[in-house]
Write a protein that holds these residues in place. Structure first.
Motif, PDB file in Angstrom:
ATOM      1  N   GLY A 190       0.918  -1.154  -0.106  1.00 30.66           N
ATOM      2  CA  GLY A 190      -0.147   0.013   0.098  1.00 30.66           C
ATOM      3  C   GLY A 190       0.915   0.958   0.069  1.00 30.66           C
ATOM      4  O   GLY A 190       1.944   1.248   0.436  1.00 30.66           O
ATOM      5  N   PRO A 191       0.349   2.030  -0.376  1.00 34.27           N
ATOM      6  CA  PRO A 191       1.054   3.626  -0.503  1.00 34.27           C
ATOM      7  C   PRO A 191       1.328   4.375   0.809  1.00 34.27           C
ATOM      8  O   PRO A 191       2.427   5.143   0.638  1.00 34.27           O
ATOM      9  N   ASP A 192       0.839   3.950   1.689  1.00 38.85           N
ATOM     10  CA  ASP A 192       1.092   4.404   3.078  1.00 38.85           C
ATOM     11  C   ASP A 192       1.935   3.825   3.915  1.00 38.85           C
ATOM     12  O   ASP A 192       2.173   3.990   5.115  1.00 38.85           O
ATOM     13  N   HIS A 193       2.275   2.488   3.720  1.00 40.15           N
ATOM     14  CA  HIS A 193       3.059   1.476   4.618  1.00 40.15           C
ATOM     15  C   HIS A 193       4.440   2.053   4.773  1.00 40.15           C
ATOM     16  O   HIS A 193       4.956   2.803   3.597  1.00 40.15           O
ATOM     17  N   PRO A 194       5.052   2.142   5.957  1.00 41.85           N
ATOM     18  CA  PRO A 194       6.362   2.463   6.371  1.00 41.85           C
ATOM     19  C   PRO A 194       7.405   1.985   5.192  1.00 41.85           C
ATOM     20  O   PRO A 194       8.229   2.844   4.854  1.00 41.85           O
ATOM     21  N   ASP A 195       7.341   0.736   4.887  1.00 36.85           N
ATOM     22  CA  ASP A 195       8.467   0.385   3.788  1.00 36.85           C
ATOM     23  C   ASP A 195       8.296   1.118   2.474  1.00 36.85           C
ATOM     24  O   ASP A 195       9.313   1.333   1.911  1.00 36.85           O
ATOM     25  N   THR A 196       7.030   1.188   2.220  1.00 37.36           N
ATOM     26  CA  THR A 196       6.834   2.054   0.784  1.00 37.36           C
ATOM     27  C   THR A 196       7.261   3.322   0.903  1.00 37.36           C
ATOM     28  O   THR A 196       8.051   3.903   0.218  1.00 37.36           O
ATOM     29  N   LEU A 197       7.210   3.952   2.370  1.00 34.88           N
ATOM     30  CA  LEU A 197       7.474   5.506   2.290  1.00 34.88           C
ATOM     31  C   LEU A 197       9.019   5.523   2.624  1.00 34.88           C
ATOM     32  O   LEU A 197       9.507   6.438   1.935  1.00 34.88           O
ATOM     33  N   LEU A 198       9.772   4.661   2.945  1.00 33.08           N
ATOM     34  CA  LEU A 198      11.079   4.458   2.921  1.00 33.08           C
ATOM     35  C   LEU A 198      11.467   4.443   1.554  1.00 33.08           C
ATOM     36  O   LEU A 198      12.691   4.940   1.297  1.00 33.08           O
ATOM     37  N   SER A 199      11.026   3.508   0.729  1.00 31.49           N
ATOM     38  CA  SER A 199      11.196   3.655  -0.854  1.00 31.49           C
ATOM     39  C   SER A 199      11.213   4.949  -1.445  1.00 31.49           C
ATOM     40  O   SER A 199      12.025   5.508  -2.227  1.00 31.49           O
TER      41      SER A 199
END
Length: 520
Positions: free
Chosen positions: A399-408
């Protein structure tokens, strides 16, 4: 992915000025205590100093309870109710005092209980065996250490209501006499002690008396922590530090919480104690990183041998083989041997893609690791497609709001910024900041990092009017979170002063430079 220790030293600079400020606070507290006119009756209640030999606690006490099987799953509170209180019922004393009574007729018990030299700080909601395992690993070279452990050192049949004066003097004096506090930390990714008022107060007393402070963690927990740092960089550390908020700490007894918080407000304030707790965690994290680095630098042949052994016995695609391959790649990375690390990462990534699929979280971590390897070498043309692929798959999978996504998102923005592609970096930084504020909160370390990153981007572009409010917001939140004298706060103050200097706003820059200089 960067070397653990170098990352930590950059993230948490030397705390000399913080220690100096703590010394000033200690002197101030000493002066204040001399003028305390109200002395409660409870202040004269002595603090029990007897501790128990750790080896006895780990062996004879465990057997007395029926062995590890009988203790499995029980918290310290459970062990107190199910075993310690029944054991000591006829004596109406602490477990340590009971042992001293029994030692009069049993020479084997002589020396088991004596004056403690180490104070053990822990949360009663921990699993009791986890506490014992952490202490066993921590004192593996000193198994006969005499430890003050409240479940056996305190009389569990008497609950004494203690007032402000006792907390501010008697308890603090006892910690000073022990001279050594060991805080049991578990689980590493949700440190309970920093949510318990008692534990926070024990850490505070240790700090202001100059006693030695250490953190104990079981070898299993510590290995897990190190591996997470290797996979995710400083993010696990941010997670630990984000939970430090003394004002939200709780206690089993409301009165205990109120009195402990009262002392904190009077003596140091919650901002001050949060800064102190941060420093204690920081020092421990760096020490763990240094030890890991020292081990890594001498074990390259052993890692290579282990990988070859696993590959021969288990096959090239077995999880243990891939774990060994990853560890060896990490080792080469830490040593700056990028040409040796690269083929291992690529091979590992290929096998994870085949075994787990291209969208599996472990596969995506290898995408990220390989991208970072290219990034630190300045091979941006190779890093960029990996970062973009990792981001795309994280969005789809998590999902776009997941911490791993935001780290990317943040990683890709950083790559664009270093390439001077500011028009591509800016919307990514802004999107990341907005979602972190919503998902994690405005004061979370990851959110603060995004504020600082966006401010730095505007600064690079010469957009000082956009950078200024972000730098000011970042500085304000650091002051609240870490305290006005913390090294990171002072660095941010210096950065804002430099921004004013570049704008020609010397009247704003000068007092910040002076304030920063006086505190350093």
């Amino acid at each position: 992915m960067d070397t653990i220790t170098s990352k930590l030293k950059n993230m948490f600079p030397c705390c000399a000025c913080c220690k100096a400020s703590q010394q000033k606070r200690t002197e101030k507290e000493s002066d204040n205590s001399c003028h305390n006119t109200e002395v409660d009756v409870e202040e004269t209640i002595p603090f029990p100093k007897n501790g128990i030999k750790l080896s006895y606690l780990l062996n004879e006490f465990v057997e007395e309870c029926g062995g590890r099987k009988a203790l499995k799953g029980k918290t310290t509170t459970d062990v107190n109710e199910d075993f310690v209180k029944p054991f000591t019922k006829d004596y109406e004393q602490s477990y340590c005092d009971m042992i001293l009574e029994k030692a009069k007729d049993n020479d084997d018990l002589n020396g088991v209980v004596t004056t403690a030299t180490v104070f053990i700080s822990h949360a009663w909601k921990y699993k009791f065996l986890h506490v014992l395992d952490a202490l066993k690993d921590h004192f593996k070279d000193e198994p006969d250490k005499i430890v003050w452990f409240d479940i056996v050192s305190n009389n569990q049949h008497k609950a004494t209501e203690l007032e402000y004066g006792w907390w501010a003097t008697t308890f603090k004096d006892a910690i000073e006499k022990f001279g050594h506090t060991v805080m049991v930390m578990a689980p590493w990714n949700n440190p309970i002690p920093y949510k318990r008022a008692w534990c926070i107060f024990e850490a505070y007393c240790t700090n202001i008396t100059g006693a030695k402070f250490e953190i104990a963690m079981s070898s299993k927990e510590q290995k897990d922590f190190i591996m997470q740092c290797k996979y995710e960089g400083t993010r696990p550390i941010h997670k630990m530090l984000s939970d430090v908020d003394a004002e939200k700490s709780e206690a089993f007894k409301l009165k205990d919480k109120e009195r402990i918080h009262s002392v904190i407000r009077e003596k140091i304030g919650f901002t001050g104690i949060n800064s102190m707790l941060f420093e204690q965690l920081r020092d421990w994290v760096i020490n763990v990183g240094l030890k890991e680095l020292e081990i890594s630098e001498v074990d390259s042949e052993e890692h290579l041998s282990l990988m070859n052994m696993h590959e021969t016995k288990l096959g090239p695609d077995h999880p243990r083989t891939l774990t060994s391959m990853n560890n060896l790649a990490l080792l080469y990375y830490h040593q700056g041997k990028y040409d040796l690390a690269e083929p291992l990462y690529k091979d590992c990534l290929s096998k994870y893609e085949t075994k787990l699929g291209p969208d599996h979280p472990d596969t995506l971590r290898f995408f990220n690791n390989l991208a970072i390897l290219y990034y630190v070498q300045g091979k941006y043309d190779l890093a960029e497609p990996l970062y973009k692929d990792c981001l795309s798959k994280n969005k789809t999978k998590l999902g776009p709001d997941h911490p791993d996504t935001l780290l990317s998102v943040n990683n890709l923005a950083g790559l664009y910024r270093d390439q001077g592609k500011y028009d591509l970096a800016e919307p990514l930084y802004k999107d990341c900041l907005s979602k972190r504020e919503t998902k994690l909160g405005p004061d979370h370390p990851d959110t603060l990092q995004s504020i600082n990153d966006l401010a730095a981007l505007y600064n690079d572009q010469g957009k000082y009017e956009l950078a200024e409010p972000l730098y000011k917001d970042f500085l304000s939140k650091q002051k609240t979170k870490l305290g006005p004298d913390h090294p990171d706060t002072l660095n941010s103050m210096n950065g804002l002063a430099y921004l004013y200097y570049k704008q020609g706003n010397y009247d704003f820059a000068e007092p910040l430079y002076k304030d920063c200089s006086s505190k350093k």
